[in-house]
Design a protein around this motif. Structure first.
Motif: not given
Length: 259
Positions: A48-56, A93-99, A134-143, A193-196
């Motif tokens: 489909l020519g799609w991008s793959m976003g993050v996976f954890v 999965c043709n991914g790049k970003y890893i949470t 590949l890029v790890m993307v650090l997620e700051a959370l509020s849970d 530093h924001i990649a996503y």
């Protein structure tokens, strides 16, 4: 998100979403899927020519422990093992970003020692990911207040200290609204530093227009800054059934109509 229109099969939902104008997915649980399913999803995206976003990075399933903050050698090796496995998942999965979420505070240690432990482990993870682009993307959370990584300035500082193109910031706008607010200035301060980006209105964590956040202005600002990456729809749906899914799509078209 679109199972009422497309059925339970993920690839069928992807194809239906393609007809509605979407061009990317994210899937937090990708690493927990069988390798054959990861490859099938990746093949569908390529067709489909799609991008793959993050996976954890699934080294520490929720609820998170002290994990990387503790400096414990067993946790560090568990993290690095998951990084090595993530290389194979990303290829399928043709991914790049890893949470990546560092975990909860270790109250036996001061903040400085915990931060040093996190930075050192992330550097070692980057040694694995960087050769593969590949890029790890650090997620700051509020849970929960127990989470180590919660604020934009803190996440920016960790990225600066790790100092690798494979360590960047996943700016989840729902979490940052809850923890800090002042979203547009905080995006500007941390943008280096924001990649996503991830989306979710507050309160409720549903689609744009269901809470207090002015996503039309936020999207306009990100667009004008030149961001071309994926915007991850990491939220629930205010409505139900097929009507709820159509209302969600309508909400995005309205929020994206800023030109």
């Amino acid at each position: 998100m679109f199972r009422n229109h497309a059925g339970p099969e993920f690839t069928d939902q992807i194809r239906w979403a393609h007809e509605q104008g979407f061009r990317a997915i994210e899937d937090n649980g990708m690493m927990d899927r069988p390798a054959e399913q990861q490859a099938l999803i990746g093949d569908t995206l390529r067709q489909l020519g799609w991008s793959m976003g993050v996976f954890v990075l699934n080294f520490d399933h929720w609820p998170v422990s002290t994990s990387l903050c503790s400096g414990d050698a067993a946790w560090r090796e568990k993290f690095l093992k998951a990084c090595r496995e993530a290389v194979d998942t990303a290829r399928r999965c043709n991914g790049k970003y890893i949470t990546v979420v560092p975990g909860n505070y270790d109250h036996k240690l001061s903040m400085g020692y915990q931060t040093s432990n996190v930075i050192e482990t992330l550097r070692r993870g980057c040694d694995i990911l960087e050769p593969h682009g590949l890029v790890m993307v650090l997620e700051a959370l509020s849970d929960t207040p127990e989470l180590f990584l919660r604020h934009p300035d803190q996440t920016y500082m960790v990225c600066e200290a790790v100092n690798s193109p494979s360590c960047k910031y996943l700016f989840d706008m729902y979490h940052m609204q809850r923890n800090d607010g002042d979203l547009i200035p905080n995006i500007d301060r941390a943008y280096k530093h924001i990649a996503y980006f991830q989306i979710g209105d507050n309160p409720g964590r549903k689609e744009p227009g269901t809470g207090e956040m002015n996503y039309r202005n936020i999207f306009k600002h990100i667009y004008e800054k030149g961001y071309k990456g994926v915007l991850g729809m990491e939220h629930g749906m205010a409505g139900t059934g097929t009507e709820g899914e159509l209302a969600l799509i309508k909400a995005y078209r309205e929020a994206d109509n800023f030109l």
